[in-house]
Design a protein around this motif. Structure first.
Motif, PDB file in Angstrom:
ATOM      1  N   TRP A  29      -5.099  35.510  -9.856  1.00 46.12           N
ATOM      2  CA  TRP A  29      -5.515  35.116 -10.923  1.00 46.12           C
ATOM      3  C   TRP A  29      -3.614  35.714 -11.270  1.00 46.12           C
ATOM      4  O   TRP A  29      -3.520  36.674 -10.656  1.00 46.12           O
ATOM      5  CB  TRP A  29      -5.964  35.589 -11.488  1.00 46.12           C
ATOM      6  N   VAL A  30      -3.543  35.848 -12.366  1.00 44.41           N
ATOM      7  CA  VAL A  30      -2.041  35.950 -12.813  1.00 44.41           C
ATOM      8  C   VAL A  30      -2.239  36.643 -14.531  1.00 44.41           C
ATOM      9  O   VAL A  30      -2.708  35.543 -15.333  1.00 44.41           O
ATOM     10  CB  VAL A  30      -0.690  35.221 -12.084  1.00 44.41           C
ATOM     11  N   ASP A  31      -2.634  37.461 -14.952  1.00 47.56           N
ATOM     12  CA  ASP A  31      -2.257  38.308 -16.138  1.00 47.56           C
ATOM     13  C   ASP A  31      -0.719  38.393 -16.576  1.00 47.56           C
ATOM     14  O   ASP A  31      -0.384  39.646 -16.030  1.00 47.56           O
ATOM     15  CB  ASP A  31      -3.483  39.538 -15.803  1.00 47.56           C
ATOM     16  N   LEU A  32      -0.399  37.786 -17.534  1.00 47.40           N
ATOM     17  CA  LEU A  32       0.617  38.531 -18.343  1.00 47.40           C
ATOM     18  C   LEU A  32       0.481  38.778 -19.334  1.00 47.40           C
ATOM     19  O   LEU A  32      -0.605  38.573 -20.844  1.00 47.40           O
ATOM     20  CB  LEU A  32       1.349  36.964 -18.336  1.00 47.40           C
ATOM     21  N   ALA A  33       0.782  39.982 -19.339  1.00 45.57           N
ATOM     22  CA  ALA A  33       0.322  41.494 -21.148  1.00 45.57           C
ATOM     23  C   ALA A  33       2.303  41.007 -21.352  1.00 45.57           C
ATOM     24  O   ALA A  33       3.003  42.152 -20.955  1.00 45.57           O
ATOM     25  CB  ALA A  33       0.060  42.773 -20.393  1.00 45.57           C
ATOM     26  N   THR A  34       1.862  40.754 -22.804  1.00 46.09           N
ATOM     27  CA  THR A  34       3.304  40.822 -23.600  1.00 46.09           C
ATOM     28  C   THR A  34       4.379  40.056 -22.643  1.00 46.09           C
ATOM     29  O   THR A  34       5.558  41.255 -22.404  1.00 46.09           O
ATOM     30  CB  THR A  34       3.487  42.258 -24.451  1.00 46.09           C
ATOM     31  N   PRO A  35       4.334  38.790 -21.995  1.00 45.76           N
ATOM     32  CA  PRO A  35       5.564  38.491 -21.329  1.00 45.76           C
ATOM     33  C   PRO A  35       6.523  37.869 -21.836  1.00 45.76           C
ATOM     34  O   PRO A  35       6.963  37.672 -22.774  1.00 45.76           O
ATOM     35  CB  PRO A  35       5.137  37.286 -20.863  1.00 45.76           C
ATOM     36  N   THR A  36       7.444  38.129 -20.908  1.00 42.90           N
ATOM     37  CA  THR A  36       9.143  37.955 -21.753  1.00 42.90           C
ATOM     38  C   THR A  36       9.642  36.601 -21.346  1.00 42.90           C
ATOM     39  O   THR A  36       8.399  36.179 -20.421  1.00 42.90           O
ATOM     40  CB  THR A  36      10.356  38.981 -20.812  1.00 42.90           C
ATOM     41  N   PRO A  37      10.135  35.810 -21.429  1.00 45.54           N
ATOM     42  CA  PRO A  37      10.192  34.321 -21.795  1.00 45.54           C
ATOM     43  C   PRO A  37      10.554  33.943 -19.903  1.00 45.54           C
ATOM     44  O   PRO A  37       9.948  32.757 -19.877  1.00 45.54           O
ATOM     45  CB  PRO A  37      11.754  33.873 -21.961  1.00 45.54           C
ATOM     46  N   ALA A  41       8.045  31.461 -17.715  1.00 42.47           N
ATOM     47  CA  ALA A  41       8.912  31.395 -16.654  1.00 42.47           C
ATOM     48  C   ALA A  41       8.311  30.915 -15.131  1.00 42.47           C
ATOM     49  O   ALA A  41       8.275  30.277 -14.655  1.00 42.47           O
ATOM     50  CB  ALA A  41       9.936  30.956 -16.853  1.00 42.47           C
ATOM     51  N   LEU A  42       8.057  32.209 -15.039  1.00 40.37           N
ATOM     52  CA  LEU A  42       7.871  32.651 -13.359  1.00 40.37           C
ATOM     53  C   LEU A  42       6.288  32.032 -12.873  1.00 40.37           C
ATOM     54  O   LEU A  42       6.197  31.480 -11.994  1.00 40.37           O
ATOM     55  CB  LEU A  42       8.260  34.036 -13.371  1.00 40.37           C
ATOM     56  N   ALA A  43       5.427  32.435 -14.156  1.00 37.97           N
ATOM     57  CA  ALA A  43       3.641  31.696 -13.848  1.00 37.97           C
ATOM     58  C   ALA A  43       3.210  30.036 -13.984  1.00 37.97           C
ATOM     59  O   ALA A  43       2.890  29.523 -13.677  1.00 37.97           O
ATOM     60  CB  ALA A  43       3.342  32.424 -15.187  1.00 37.97           C
ATOM     61  N   LEU A 101      -5.964  28.213  -9.565  1.00 36.74           N
ATOM     62  CA  LEU A 101      -5.796  29.087 -10.294  1.00 36.74           C
ATOM     63  C   LEU A 101      -5.539  29.408 -11.311  1.00 36.74           C
ATOM     64  O   LEU A 101      -6.650  28.585 -11.626  1.00 36.74           O
ATOM     65  CB  LEU A 101      -3.835  29.122  -9.898  1.00 36.74           C
ATOM     66  N   LEU A 102      -5.422  30.820 -11.438  1.00 38.36           N
ATOM     67  CA  LEU A 102      -5.729  31.405 -13.172  1.00 38.36           C
ATOM     68  C   LEU A 102      -4.645  31.899 -14.088  1.00 38.36           C
ATOM     69  O   LEU A 102      -4.106  33.107 -12.758  1.00 38.36           O
ATOM     70  CB  LEU A 102      -7.483  32.050 -13.397  1.00 38.36           C
ATOM     71  N   VAL A 103      -4.264  31.734 -15.123  1.00 38.95           N
ATOM     72  CA  VAL A 103      -3.596  32.472 -15.597  1.00 38.95           C
ATOM     73  C   VAL A 103      -4.304  32.969 -16.730  1.00 38.95           C
ATOM     74  O   VAL A 103      -4.574  32.093 -18.258  1.00 38.95           O
ATOM     75  CB  VAL A 103      -1.912  31.751 -15.896  1.00 38.95           C
ATOM     76  N   SER A 104      -3.500  34.416 -17.284  1.00 39.00           N
ATOM     77  CA  SER A 104      -4.363  34.852 -18.434  1.00 39.00           C
ATOM     78  C   SER A 104      -3.124  35.471 -19.446  1.00 39.00           C
ATOM     79  O   SER A 104      -2.191  35.860 -18.370  1.00 39.00           O
ATOM     80  CB  SER A 104      -5.096  35.356 -18.470  1.00 39.00           C
ATOM     81  N   LEU A 105      -3.114  35.294 -20.587  1.00 39.11           N
ATOM     82  CA  LEU A 105      -2.248  35.136 -21.427  1.00 39.11           C
ATOM     83  C   LEU A 105      -2.461  36.043 -23.085  1.00 39.11           C
ATOM     84  O   LEU A 105      -3.171  35.533 -23.537  1.00 39.11           O
ATOM     85  CB  LEU A 105      -1.079  33.494 -22.288  1.00 39.11           C
ATOM     86  N   ARG A 106      -1.419  37.232 -22.796  1.00 36.71           N
ATOM     87  CA  ARG A 106      -2.274  37.930 -24.003  1.00 36.71           C
ATOM     88  C   ARG A 106      -1.236  38.500 -24.728  1.00 36.71           C
ATOM     89  O   ARG A 106      -0.305  39.332 -23.712  1.00 36.71           O
ATOM     90  CB  ARG A 106      -3.298  38.965 -23.579  1.00 36.71           C
ATOM     91  N   HIS A 107      -1.186  39.366 -25.805  1.00 36.67           N
ATOM     92  CA  HIS A 107      -0.593  40.128 -26.839  1.00 36.67           C
ATOM     93  C   HIS A 107      -1.222  40.803 -27.403  1.00 36.67           C
ATOM     94  O   HIS A 107      -0.455  41.867 -27.857  1.00 36.67           O
ATOM     95  CB  HIS A 107       0.748  39.232 -27.267  1.00 36.67           C
ATOM     96  N   GLY A 108      -2.471  41.500 -26.759  1.00 35.76           N
ATOM     97  CA  GLY A 108      -2.686  42.487 -27.143  1.00 35.76           C
ATOM     98  C   GLY A 108      -3.585  43.270 -26.115  1.00 35.76           C
ATOM     99  O   GLY A 108      -3.107  42.729 -24.660  1.00 35.76           O
ATOM    100  N   GLU A 109      -4.409  44.246 -25.675  1.00 36.47           N
ATOM    101  CA  GLU A 109      -5.123  45.269 -25.232  1.00 36.47           C
ATOM    102  C   GLU A 109      -6.867  44.785 -25.239  1.00 36.47           C
ATOM    103  O   GLU A 109      -7.465  46.201 -25.413  1.00 36.47           O
ATOM    104  CB  GLU A 109      -4.605  46.310 -24.928  1.00 36.47           C
ATOM    105  N   PRO A 110      -7.131  43.596 -24.591  1.00 35.59           N
ATOM    106  CA  PRO A 110      -8.266  44.017 -25.193  1.00 35.59           C
ATOM    107  C   PRO A 110      -9.194  44.119 -24.137  1.00 35.59           C
ATOM    108  O   PRO A 110      -8.688  44.262 -22.874  1.00 35.59           O
ATOM    109  CB  PRO A 110      -8.382  42.105 -25.021  1.00 35.59           C
ATOM    110  N   VAL A 111      -9.821  45.015 -24.704  1.00 35.48           N
ATOM    111  CA  VAL A 111     -11.315  45.555 -23.535  1.00 35.48           C
ATOM    112  C   VAL A 111     -11.549  44.610 -22.572  1.00 35.48           C
ATOM    113  O   VAL A 111     -11.682  45.109 -21.244  1.00 35.48           O
ATOM    114  CB  VAL A 111     -12.503  46.285 -24.196  1.00 35.48           C
TER     115      VAL A 111
END
Length: 324
Positions: A29-37, A41-43, A101-111
């Protein structure tokens, strides 16, 4: 920020990554929190498919939120975070899942994410692959949605108690305004949770239909349907709470109007009570030359007396009719 979770000796290990370093080979699992471009791209290179941008995550069309591409399921849902943050770009989260594989992309901070991390790192939940992590995360999201609606229900009960047990004093405008604002804020949270539950319900249905794409087991298919039913029940509970909120709002305004009408009624009755002495005072204030009472020594006490008697009789009449 990139956070990878790898399986090491049966335990989930958290690894912070950067664009300069590669994602660990055994990451599930890869978690992307407010990622840069560059981080996105890496994910994308790691999972083998494109990941939606922040603007694409805010799209309202179902075809833009839920679709299959390159052997992966791309699923975007509005998180329970929207109850306190109305921005769909911040409150949405995208899940990109393949068979391993699993990727999560978020721009907030969900509990929900922090709850899921604690669960997968505990030894009580066995993790064998990315789909296990996916269902732990989805279960945490469903639990969080239930918690938010339950919090709204508790706030409703407290406000209803204030209105019906303690009462609302219309003469204290600050208290009246604060109560209306509380009801309005609860209503806004419930309305946002309707959107969240609707998007989650579609996500679980989409996941059940495309179970073969990511190799879900029969138990996981059943779990996806169960989560969909849970979200549906949460949404129905929110609908019922919305109806009760409308009733509470109407009752609050009605009680205040009733109190204000009672005050106006008292003033109206008092105006009628003092109408006879006003008439008497008007008659004796005309000062015509042929008025015999003007030369009478007891004229003033007499006029005051009949005014008081008229007030008393009118007052007793209204008390007898229970208007005062």
């Amino acid at each position: 920020m990139i956070t990878a979770y790898t399986l090491d000796a049966g335990k989930i290990v958290e690894v912070r990554c950067s664009t300069a370093a590669r994602i660990p080979e055994h990451a599930l699992w890869v978690d992307l929190a407010t990622p840069t471009p560059d981080e996105r791209a890496l994910a994308e290179t790691w999972i083998g498919t494109e990941i939606p941008t922040r603007e694409e995550m805010a799209a309202i069309e179902t075809s833009e939120r839920l679709y299959e591409a390159d052997g992966a399921l791309i699923m975007t849902a509005v998180m329970p975070l929207i109850a306190r943050n109305p921005d769909p770009k911040t409150a949405s989260m995208t899940l990109v899942a393949t068979k391993g594989l699993l990727v999560s992309l978020r721009h907030g901070e969900p509990v929900s994410v922090s709850v899921a991390v604690r669960r997968i790192q505990s030894e009580s939940i066995p993790i064998r692959g990315a789909t296990d992590i996916l269902f732990v995360l989805l279960d945490a999201i469903a639990d969080r949605a239930a918690d938010v609606v339950e919090d709204c229900s508790s706030a409703f009960d407290a406000t209803a108690s204030d209105v019906f047990e303690r009462g609302i004093d219309s003469r204290k405008s600050a208290q009246y305004k604060a109560t209306i604002q509380k009801i309005g804020l609860i209503g806004l949270k419930i309305a946002r949770m309707h959107d969240s539950c609707a998007s989650l319900e579609r996500l679980f249905l989409f996941l059940s239909v495309h179970a073969k794409t990511i190799g879900l087991t029969g138990q996981q298919k059943t779990a996806a349907k169960a989560l969909g039913r849970d979200i549906r029940s949460i949404r129905e509970h929110a609908s019922g709470l919305d109806t009760r909120l409308n009733f509470l709002l109407d009752a609050t305004v009605g009680l205040v109007n009733l109190e204000q009408n009672q005050i106006i009624k008292i003033f109206s009755v008092l105006a009628v009570v003092f109408l006879p002495p006003t008439l008497i005072a008007s008659i004796y204030g005309m000062n015509f030359g042929d008025m015999p009472e003007l030369k009478w020594a007891w004229g003033y006490p007499f006029s005051i007396g009949i005014m008081l008697v008229s007030v008393a009789l009118t007052f007793l009449y209204f008390r007898w009719k229970k208007l005062l």
